[in-house]
Scaffold this motif. Structure first.
Motif, PDB file in Angstrom:
ATOM      1  N   VAL A 156       0.837  -1.470   0.388  1.00  0.00           N
ATOM      2  CA  VAL A 156      -0.532   0.083  -0.173  1.00  0.00           C
ATOM      3  C   VAL A 156       1.172   1.503  -0.100  1.00  0.00           C
ATOM      4  O   VAL A 156       2.139   1.281   1.140  1.00  0.00           O
ATOM      5  N   GLY A 161       2.888   4.594   4.276  1.00  0.00           N
ATOM      6  CA  GLY A 161       2.784   2.764   3.135  1.00  0.00           C
ATOM      7  C   GLY A 161       3.429   1.873   4.594  1.00  0.00           C
ATOM      8  O   GLY A 161       3.685   2.144   5.466  1.00  0.00           O
ATOM      9  N   ALA A 162       2.328   0.813   3.503  1.00  0.00           N
ATOM     10  CA  ALA A 162       3.404  -0.899   4.767  1.00  0.00           C
ATOM     11  C   ALA A 162       3.161  -2.014   3.865  1.00  0.00           C
ATOM     12  O   ALA A 162       2.286  -1.808   2.360  1.00  0.00           O
ATOM     13  N   ILE A 163       3.913  -2.552   3.491  1.00  0.00           N
ATOM     14  CA  ILE A 163       3.577  -3.763   3.178  1.00  0.00           C
ATOM     15  C   ILE A 163       3.349  -4.755   3.927  1.00  0.00           C
ATOM     16  O   ILE A 163       3.650  -5.197   4.850  1.00  0.00           O
TER      17      ILE A 163
END
Lengths: 201, 201
Positions: A156, A161-163
């Motif tokens: 994302v 953000g993040a994974i």
């Protein structure tokens, strides 16, 4: 909340990421216990997967310390088991300790009470946090080079953000490509309709 | 919640990841408006950063639609501005639309009402979601090869792992190495005290 994005490469399906708020799936017998004999769920909003809907009907969930969540949405159509899917933030506010499970895998999970306008339903088990997952057709699975039960990752983007790792792949001929994360995950990454997302092997 | 882990390489500091639940920072004047003239915050629990504490005192937050959060913890000691830090899940339940900001950067942010046993405090602004961040000393910054204001990444392992990007680096001689994420982030990744974590450049 979600974002249809054309996949960069040659695949036919757009990438849609939807945030699942807490909800439950019920059997027809459970619906009748809660809403009265013969009651049928009424579609309120059709979901992206064919035939799936958010129902007009909602219930009150009563947790182990008598804390409640009101307006817990029922998703239809009815299934062969009763299952409540909560985010961890929900379960902590209720005083639950719930496991992370794939949908339908509810053995040994905690239960709860549900309350509807016509009665109560005691669930002996079935309260889970659903594993983040992606629905896809066999054609999409071939495109990504994955099979049912594999894990993928969701990236994302945006300012927060993040994974998300360990995104469970669920393949079925009836499925359209759609990623489901819960409200903790969506809020952690501040997912908005225009947030760029990427599905990674 | 947190996990001191020895860093693999030669650095001197253990890696601690702590989840910040919603809280507020107040000025001494605000404390007196809410708790009475001359009132001083009473330490309830000392936090990892030297001199910082969760206070015995808590307030009720009243949001824009008169929805409330009770028992909003005050962190001490008093600061030069009033600031409320919520997770997005909190702000959605209150009906707030709050921005993602670094601590202290509250210009143009929404306000709220706080209620204490001795009175109300109207905050014209100061309600934020705090950027995920890492506190570190200049020695730790040198070890990681970063400087104040840079971004790093936090990898949370386990069965529900995630990599959180844009982790703001905050360097100060008084800081001990500690990562702060909020409850949405901690719950999204199911961070437990024994979950392995890694700080990545």
């Amino acid at each position: 909340m979600g974002k249809p994005l054309p996949r960069a490469a040659s695949g036919p399906s757009p990438l849609l990421v939807n945030v699942s708020a807490r909800h439950c799936h019920l059997t027809q017998a459970a619906v009748e216990a809660l809403f009265g004999p013969g009651h049928q769920l009424t579609p309120f909003k059709w979901l992206y997967q064919d035939g799936q809907f958010a129902a007009m009907e909602a219930v009150t969930l009563i947790g182990p310390r008598s804390r409640v969540i009101s307006n817990l949405r029922i998703l239809g159509p009815c299934r062969s088991l009763n299952q409540v899917e909560l985010a961890y933030t929900d379960s902590i506010s209720l005083g639950f300790d719930i496991p992370l499970r794939s949908s339908g895998n509810i053995q040994g999970t905690p239960g709860c009470m549900l309350m509807g306008p016509a009665g109560f339903l005691e669930m002996k088990d079935g309260v889970i946090r659903a594993l983040r997952h992606v629905h896809m057709s066999p054609a999409d699975a071939a495109f990504y080079g994955v099979k049912n039960g594999d894990n993928m990752r969701l990236r994302v983007g945006g300012g927060c953000g993040a994974i998300f790792e360990r995104l469970l792949v669920r393949v079925d001929p009836s499925f359209k490509l759609e990623i489901h994360i819960d409200t903790d995950e969506g809020n952690a990454a501040s997912l908005q309709p225009d947030t760029p997302c990427e599905l990674l092997k």
